[in-house]
Write a protein that holds these residues in place. Sequence first.
Motif, PDB file in Angstrom:
ATOM      1  N   ASP A 426     -64.941  42.359 -48.500  1.00 48.00           N
ATOM      2  CA  ASP A 426     -66.713  42.828 -48.159  1.00 48.00           C
ATOM      3  C   ASP A 426     -66.478  42.610 -46.399  1.00 48.00           C
ATOM      4  O   ASP A 426     -66.389  41.980 -46.051  1.00 48.00           O
ATOM      5  CB  ASP A 426     -67.540  41.237 -48.279  1.00 48.00           C
ATOM      6  CG  ASP A 426     -69.249  42.001 -47.736  1.00 48.00           C
ATOM      7  OD1 ASP A 426     -69.323  43.700 -48.356  1.00 48.00           O
ATOM      8  OD2 ASP A 426     -69.423  40.777 -47.510  1.00 48.00           O
ATOM      9  N   GLY A 427     -66.655  43.539 -45.743  1.00 43.94           N
ATOM     10  CA  GLY A 427     -66.736  43.745 -43.749  1.00 43.94           C
ATOM     11  C   GLY A 427     -65.469  44.301 -43.483  1.00 43.94           C
ATOM     12  O   GLY A 427     -64.524  44.093 -43.812  1.00 43.94           O
ATOM     13  N   PHE A 428     -65.901  44.699 -41.960  1.00 45.67           N
ATOM     14  CA  PHE A 428     -64.771  45.279 -41.609  1.00 45.67           C
ATOM     15  C   PHE A 428     -63.919  44.131 -41.769  1.00 45.67           C
ATOM     16  O   PHE A 428     -61.900  44.112 -41.494  1.00 45.67           O
ATOM     17  CB  PHE A 428     -64.771  46.314 -40.428  1.00 45.67           C
ATOM     18  CG  PHE A 428     -63.552  46.893 -39.841  1.00 45.67           C
ATOM     19  CD1 PHE A 428     -63.205  48.117 -40.407  1.00 45.67           C
ATOM     20  CD2 PHE A 428     -63.098  45.997 -38.941  1.00 45.67           C
ATOM     21  CE1 PHE A 428     -62.611  48.342 -39.418  1.00 45.67           C
ATOM     22  CE2 PHE A 428     -61.664  46.591 -38.477  1.00 45.67           C
ATOM     23  CZ  PHE A 428     -61.651  47.806 -38.029  1.00 45.67           C
ATOM     24  N   PRO A 429     -63.918  42.853 -40.487  1.00 41.28           N
ATOM     25  CA  PRO A 429     -62.621  41.957 -40.743  1.00 41.28           C
ATOM     26  C   PRO A 429     -61.830  41.577 -41.916  1.00 41.28           C
ATOM     27  O   PRO A 429     -60.082  41.271 -41.438  1.00 41.28           O
ATOM     28  CB  PRO A 429     -63.452  40.803 -40.447  1.00 41.28           C
ATOM     29  CG  PRO A 429     -65.333  41.259 -39.836  1.00 41.28           C
ATOM     30  CD  PRO A 429     -65.445  42.856 -40.783  1.00 41.28           C
ATOM     31  N   LEU A 430     -62.524  41.369 -43.047  1.00 42.25           N
ATOM     32  CA  LEU A 430     -61.163  41.080 -43.758  1.00 42.25           C
ATOM     33  C   LEU A 430     -60.896  42.283 -44.481  1.00 42.25           C
ATOM     34  O   LEU A 430     -59.381  41.932 -45.063  1.00 42.25           O
ATOM     35  CB  LEU A 430     -62.537  40.673 -45.165  1.00 42.25           C
ATOM     36  CG  LEU A 430     -63.234  39.475 -45.413  1.00 42.25           C
ATOM     37  CD1 LEU A 430     -63.933  38.658 -46.672  1.00 42.25           C
ATOM     38  CD2 LEU A 430     -61.850  38.338 -44.980  1.00 42.25           C
ATOM     39  N   LEU A 431     -61.176  43.639 -44.301  1.00 44.97           N
ATOM     40  CA  LEU A 431     -60.495  44.908 -44.337  1.00 44.97           C
ATOM     41  C   LEU A 431     -58.843  45.250 -43.794  1.00 44.97           C
ATOM     42  O   LEU A 431     -58.037  45.074 -43.855  1.00 44.97           O
ATOM     43  CB  LEU A 431     -61.522  46.401 -44.603  1.00 44.97           C
ATOM     44  CG  LEU A 431     -60.709  47.474 -44.420  1.00 44.97           C
ATOM     45  CD1 LEU A 431     -60.031  48.059 -45.150  1.00 44.97           C
ATOM     46  CD2 LEU A 431     -61.447  48.194 -44.269  1.00 44.97           C
ATOM     47  N   ALA A 432     -59.369  44.407 -42.461  1.00 44.37           N
ATOM     48  CA  ALA A 432     -58.684  43.908 -41.201  1.00 44.37           C
ATOM     49  C   ALA A 432     -57.203  43.854 -41.538  1.00 44.37           C
ATOM     50  O   ALA A 432     -55.798  43.956 -40.935  1.00 44.37           O
ATOM     51  CB  ALA A 432     -59.017  44.386 -39.885  1.00 44.37           C
ATOM     52  N   LEU A 433     -58.065  42.610 -42.445  1.00 44.56           N
ATOM     53  CA  LEU A 433     -56.563  41.571 -42.577  1.00 44.56           C
ATOM     54  C   LEU A 433     -56.181  42.141 -44.173  1.00 44.56           C
ATOM     55  O   LEU A 433     -54.188  41.427 -43.811  1.00 44.56           O
ATOM     56  CB  LEU A 433     -57.543  40.256 -42.910  1.00 44.56           C
ATOM     57  CG  LEU A 433     -58.379  39.385 -41.648  1.00 44.56           C
ATOM     58  CD1 LEU A 433     -58.228  38.113 -41.871  1.00 44.56           C
ATOM     59  CD2 LEU A 433     -56.629  39.077 -40.784  1.00 44.56           C
ATOM     60  N   ALA A 434     -56.507  42.907 -44.759  1.00 47.29           N
ATOM     61  CA  ALA A 434     -56.005  43.346 -45.874  1.00 47.29           C
ATOM     62  C   ALA A 434     -54.923  43.494 -45.399  1.00 47.29           C
ATOM     63  O   ALA A 434     -54.157  44.346 -46.807  1.00 47.29           O
ATOM     64  CB  ALA A 434     -57.097  43.644 -46.528  1.00 47.29           C
ATOM     65  N   ILE A 435     -55.287  45.068 -44.591  1.00 49.17           N
ATOM     66  CA  ILE A 435     -54.471  45.968 -44.480  1.00 49.17           C
ATOM     67  C   ILE A 435     -53.030  45.322 -43.242  1.00 49.17           C
ATOM     68  O   ILE A 435     -52.350  46.032 -43.200  1.00 49.17           O
ATOM     69  CB  ILE A 435     -54.658  47.147 -43.835  1.00 49.17           C
ATOM     70  CG1 ILE A 435     -55.306  47.282 -42.093  1.00 49.17           C
ATOM     71  CG2 ILE A 435     -55.787  47.905 -44.597  1.00 49.17           C
ATOM     72  CD1 ILE A 435     -56.188  48.049 -42.036  1.00 49.17           C
ATOM     73  N   ALA A 436     -53.672  44.073 -43.237  1.00 43.50           N
ATOM     74  CA  ALA A 436     -52.367  43.661 -41.968  1.00 43.50           C
ATOM     75  C   ALA A 436     -50.779  43.595 -42.575  1.00 43.50           C
ATOM     76  O   ALA A 436     -50.303  44.465 -41.579  1.00 43.50           O
ATOM     77  CB  ALA A 436     -52.807  42.130 -41.482  1.00 43.50           C
ATOM     78  N   PRO A 437     -50.500  43.091 -43.951  1.00 37.46           N
ATOM     79  CA  PRO A 437     -49.817  42.422 -43.640  1.00 37.46           C
ATOM     80  C   PRO A 437     -48.330  43.757 -44.285  1.00 37.46           C
ATOM     81  O   PRO A 437     -47.446  43.728 -43.680  1.00 37.46           O
ATOM     82  CB  PRO A 437     -49.657  42.369 -45.380  1.00 37.46           C
ATOM     83  CG  PRO A 437     -51.133  41.660 -45.484  1.00 37.46           C
ATOM     84  CD  PRO A 437     -51.634  42.071 -44.994  1.00 37.46           C
TER      85      PRO A 437
END
Length: 650
Positions: A426-437
């Motif tokens: 939920d939200g862009f910050p979590l999406l940015a962390l999800a695509i990080a690995p």
Amino acid sequence: MLNPFAGRGLDLIYIAKVWLAAVLTYFFALWLEVPQPQTAVISVFILMQPQSGPVLAKSVYRLLGSAGGLGMAVLLIALFGQQGELFIGALALWVGLCCALSAHYRGFTAYSFVLAGYTAAIVGAPALGNPAEVFTSALWRALEIGLAILCCGVVSAVLLPQHSGQALQQALNRRLGELAGVISDALAGAHPGGAQRQLASDAVLWDNLRQLAAYEAPHWGARQGWLQRLNGELMALATTFNAFMHALAAMPCRERAALEPYLQALRTTLEARRGQPLAMAAAPALAEHFAAQQQALPAGRGRPAAIAWRLLDDLLGQLQRCALAHAALEQAAPLPATAPFESLTSPWLSLAAGVRGSVLVAVLGGFWYLSAWPSGPAMLLSAAAAVSLACTTPNPRGTGQQMCQGALLGSVLAFIDYAYVYPALDGFPLLALAIAPPILYGAWLTTRLPTLGIGLGLLVTFASVAIPANTPLYNLPWLLENCLATLVSFAAAAVAGAVLLPSNAPWSWRRLNQALQAQLAFAASAPLAHLRQRLESRTRDLLHHATALAAGAPEVQGQLLASALQAQMAGLAIIEVRQALAGDEAAQAVQPLLLAWAQGARPPLAAGLALLEGGGPGRQRARDYLGWLQVAQNVTDTRRQTNTTPGANL
């Protein structure tokens, strides 16, 4: 030798900057509501480099290449928007042409042709079903690419920047000291085979660093001429020394003894400089030292050993000119016109790259057209990207295989994020962390040459299928089909690299060997202005390219190195004869003899020696080098008789 950015810390900084640039680009793409933010993120992965210079250079050439590709896509849709088979055929020809030009030019100029090829596929293939939208699609692609260029430039230049100018400065400080060590070792009896290949590579890498540094700082832009001059002098120094060592080996021991005191003095001077950085302020004193050693050489040498003494005199003069060119960099004094570094590629290798690109796009495009596969556009544009990127590498088959492995890994990671991670966000910050690995892992793979293709394939595949668009669509079958399309395209690129005129094969080695031998005719017929520097750069660029294509075949690399050294030394002699006889009436008689010798006829050179009897210092110099050419011919004939001629086993 030229590897100043090695280190795990710098790798970690680069990996973090790749992720940050991708996240910033993705954020602004969503904010601007571009239709395909994936294209912008993929552009980040292609643009980002550890140093800011390559990022800026790539950005310029990416803009040029993308503009050409967008314009061609609009033109092809305008001409063939209603005839799919004609569009696919024209697109295949365009991609093949761009592949051929990228293989011919290499460097960042080649990169612009790579972009021109697959950008036309990215825009044209999806628009084939809706030609009216092609112009709008081209504008969106331009915005996405421009956004990626802006974010990459800011991240690379602002956050812990690593400058190409730093690498150039370190190379500038070390290169003469490293060459001094090679010469000193050879005078002591060591064989410099591996060092000679590295010196050829250093000359090519030096010129690349020179161009990149000019993008970063006016300080280096104002010194481009002197950097070119210094590179040319160092290349000429290496060739003169190789020729001297061959002449020294051909001398009888009794005559060689007279040279020993001077060689020992030279070796002492060079040994003191081994591996030491040369400060610009100390360069004039070093030049005076070499000048004093040159003046100490005795006059009136005997005929049998004349060429060895001549080459030793030229070697000391060349060392002096290298030191003076190094010193001139401090003042950035005006420089007379000088020849740029010339890259040279066999046209057959360029043609082979073009054939691979055209055939691959035509075959996969034809399959899409006949099957009407919904994921056909994704397959076609992935194939165009894969073959365009692979044609700039020495081993297209290996690059295609690595990208296929990376696509498989990226598909797995995309499926995990798509099926299990994204629904819980939920939200862009979590999406940015999800695509990080996946991004961090793919960027880490690109920092290692053996896994570069795997990392690039992973990043491109993950971004193209797993980065949510502005209007996210949860469609698992679509994800799997597009992953399959990417895998098929990368696998087809690997097959094309292995089957369609592979560049790392005996036929390409023979062509490069012929190109090296053809440099003798170039030395005998081209205009004399800057001819020595042009020959040095052309032969070294060919050798650098040939060494990469023959990776894993050390015997072939050795044969190509021998061909390059022979072309450099014989070309040196031909040019010296031509320069010494400039304006002399004897040149009209000697020039056809030199050209015939360079073209392989190998006429007796005794007639030329007879024509040069008597006369002034110019004729004497020409006679010495013509005699050296006769010695080189005898060595070549001996190798041919023992079946060790360079290229005999290619």
